[in-house]
Design an enzyme around this catalytic site. Structure first.
Site, PDB file in Angstrom:
ATOM      1  N   SER A  51       5.442  -4.452  -3.094  1.00 65.06           N
ATOM      2  CA  SER A  51       5.778  -5.859  -2.944  1.00 65.06           C
ATOM      3  C   SER A  51       6.602  -6.327  -4.146  1.00 65.06           C
ATOM      4  CB  SER A  51       4.511  -6.695  -2.751  1.00 65.06           C
ATOM      5  OG  SER A  51       4.823  -7.897  -2.084  1.00 65.06           O
TER       6      SER A  51
ATOM      7  N   LYS B 143       1.779  -7.641   6.423  1.00 59.93           N
ATOM      8  CA  LYS B 143       1.537  -8.298   5.130  1.00 59.93           C
ATOM      9  C   LYS B 143       0.116  -8.836   5.119  1.00 59.93           C
ATOM     10  CE  LYS B 143       3.333  -9.129   1.141  1.00 59.93           C
ATOM     11  NZ  LYS B 143       3.752  -8.000   0.291  1.00 59.93           N
TER      12      LYS B 143
END
Length: 610
Positions: free
Chosen positions: A405, A202
């Protein structure tokens, strides 16, 4: 006698004057009436569509970036040298080409790429599929460019014949991603970014916490960029077999090939088989006159521009009572009501409700082109889609260039998920980022002090260092959010949570990779997703309608004044490399202003479509 005559003379004079005035009034009113009548007739005649020329070419000359949804540009930004790029709807280009394939009035397709400013590979692939169908109908496609960059050449390569200017070039370089890292700037200013995240890959927060790319981000980025470059080369090789053999060498050995061509970049492209010939602007016009036919004034060739044509064919199309409704989610996902070009959680949720309650809409397609954003807004949208399915209406997600996402989160409410082979998706991870501005405020002589009833009161105030208890709450919330994310994916993708976690961790995948890993159902563009929605709803005769928030009068005026549409008159001035770089940095920092999640929790991907 004279005294009696005088009143009669005066009366006759005044009477004559009055009659003249009255006649002038009548003539004036009649002239005004005739003028109004002529104006109305002229308006009626102008409103009547002029017939499309027979045996003409369809001209596609996109000016600007290919987008799913136009956003109204800020006039102050344009005046200050900001975003001066026009926008062209992808659906207009695809619809025009597909309609022309079966239209007897259109005999050829002419594409001019000089003004095409940018497009994701997945969008280019959707246009390529439409052009392929056009060619299968037995019609020719001709392309010309002063130069071709990598985006422009993908579109050009789909043609039967490709021409570049004698002093032009074809510039192919592969794909790259070089983010701007702000940690050094923040350190000098005394700004601290306090990060809470789950997901090894991430990387969204890294530009604010690092001065270079992390090994994990480097690994994941190289993986999907290499896959995207292989896809690009395969697309070119399929469309243009004569260029296939030397395509890799054209990029890797560019200096050698250019030397062999005597420094002539146009000749280099010709020898590599990337173009079929070299033509100046006047030679290009003469070529089209010969292939298509001269226009009535003999100055050019017989053609109709895309904007005129697509408007006409939509007006001519028969109307059906059943509809497949399309809702576009393009841009960062932000909490609340937002304008087009930004995915407002409440805005998109309202459009989904509107489609659900519209009896004419039998199925819904959500077109996602978003790297994500607010976790709160993403869940608001996902929940409305879930309710739509429970109401009995099929929901299909069609992924555009990026659906990662938060863009992937909202896709989990669909019956089917379609992605392009080059779509960027996944990035299943979550983070919170809270700035601490106490350092720069102290340098300015500003202090913050006071009292609260608990440590959580004003806990997210960026003017103060983050309290450890607030930090603990945020970290626990992030870990729970990630657990919920992978469980949601596991439930909707019918995957074991452990298996989901292995392909999650915030890692980005191309659509083709995501299909192999079970994260999407099928590969294809918007057309295929629409057909899938119609099939699920049992529709055979149906219309496609876009469910959109109407522009305000102000935005309609700005759209016209700033000309967001297509321009077929040639290339427009573009930002210089330096201007583009400064605009990029400005936009990256300005993006922080969109972070309005109530819990400072985000599902966002730091990824750009190749």
């Amino acid at each position: 006698m004279d005294r009696k005559a005088r009143p009669g003379v005066v009366r006759r004079v005044f009477s004559a004057v009055w009659r003249a005035i009255d006649r002038f009034r009548q003539v004036s009113l009649n002239l005004l009436f005739l003028a109004v009548l002529a104006f109305l007739v002229a308006g009626w005649l102008a409103a009547r569509p002029t017939p499309l020329p027979a045996d003409a070419a369809l001209l596609i000359a996109p000016n600007g970036q290919l987008v799913e949804q136009r956003s109204v540009r800020n006039p102050l930004s344009v005046l200050q040298g900001g975003d001066g790029i026009h926008q062209v709807l992808l659906r207009d280009v695809v619809d025009a080409i597909r309609a022309a394939a079966g239209d007897q009035r259109i005999k050829a397709l002419v594409i001019e790429t000089d003004s095409l400013a940018g497009a994701g590979l997945s969008k280019l692939q959707e246009i390529a599929a439409a052009v392929a169908d056009f060619r299968k109908a037995g019609k020719k496609v001709y392309v010309h460019g002063k130069n071709f960059n990598q985006v422009q050449y993908h579109l050009a390569a789909q043609a039967d014949e490709v021409f570049v200017s004698p002093d032009g070039y074809v510039f192919l370089s592969g794909f790259a991603r070089y983010p701007t890292y702000f940690k050094g700037l923040f350190d000098q200013a005394g700004v601290k970014m306090q990060i809470f995240r789950v997901g090894t890959y991430k990387s969204f927060v890294e530009p604010y916490t690092r001065s270079n790319m992390s090994p994990e981000d480097r690994e994941a980025t190289r993986d999907y960029l290499d896959a995207a470059w292989r896809t690009y080369q395969a697309d070119i090789a399929t469309a243009r077999p004569k260029a296939a053999a030397g395509l890799a060498r054209y990029v890797s050995e560019a200096p050698t090939l250019l030397a062999e061509a005597g420094g002539d970049t146009a000749l280099m492209a010709l020898k590599a088989g990337l173009v079929d010939g070299l033509k100046s602007a006047d030679e290009w016009r003469d070529f089209l006159k010969e292939r298509v036919g001269a226009s009535d004034d003999a100055r050019g060739y017989k053609h109709v521009d895309m904007a005129t044509y697509v408007s006409r064919v939509r007006d001519e199309a028969p109307q059906a009572s059943d509809h497949v409704g399309i809702i576009v989610a393009q841009g960062a996902i932000v909490d609340g009501e937002q304008p087009s070009g930004v995915v407002g959680g409440d805005t998109v949720a309202g459009l989904i409700r509107q489609a659900r309650e519209d009896k004419a809409i039998k199925a819904v397609v959500l077109r996602v082109d978003s790297p994500g954003g607010s976790a709160t807004a993403s869940e608001v949208i996902r929940r409305e889609l879930e309710l739509t399915r429970k109401a009995g209406k099929p929901v299909i997600v069609s992924m555009g260039s990026v659906a990662a996402s938060g863009g992937y989160w909202i896709s989990m409410a669909a019956d089917e998920v379609w992605a392009g082979p080059a779509t960027l998706t996944g990035s299943i991870g979550i983070f919170a980022m809270v700035p601490d501005l106490s350092g720069p405020m102290g340098k300015l002589g500003l202090a913050v002090d006071g009292v609260g009833t608990s440590a959580l009161a004003s806990g997210l105030d960026p003017r103060r260092p983050l309290d450890p208890q607030v930090a603990s709450v945020l970290q626990q919330s992030i870990e729970f959010g990630y657990k919920r994310f992978i469980e949601l994916v596991g439930k909707n993708r019918r995957m074991d949570v452990t298996a989901v976690d292995q392909v999650a961790q915030g890692r980005v995948w191309l659509g083709s990779q995501a299909k192999e890993k079970g994260l999407v159902d099928k590969l294809g563009g918007l057309d295929q997703a629409i057909k899938a929605a119609a099939t699920r709803a049992g529709l055979k005769d149906y219309d496609v309608s876009y469910v959109e928030k109407p522009l305000s009068p102000r935005d309609q005026l700005l759209a016209k004044l700033l000309d967001n549409g297509e321009d077929t008159e040639g290339a427009k001035a573009r930002l210089s490399p330096m201007e583009a770089t400064l605009a990029r940095i400005r936009n990256e920092l300005a993006g922080l202003a969109l972070w309005n999640d109530p819990g400072a929790t985000y599902l966002h991907c730091l990824c750009e479509a190749p």
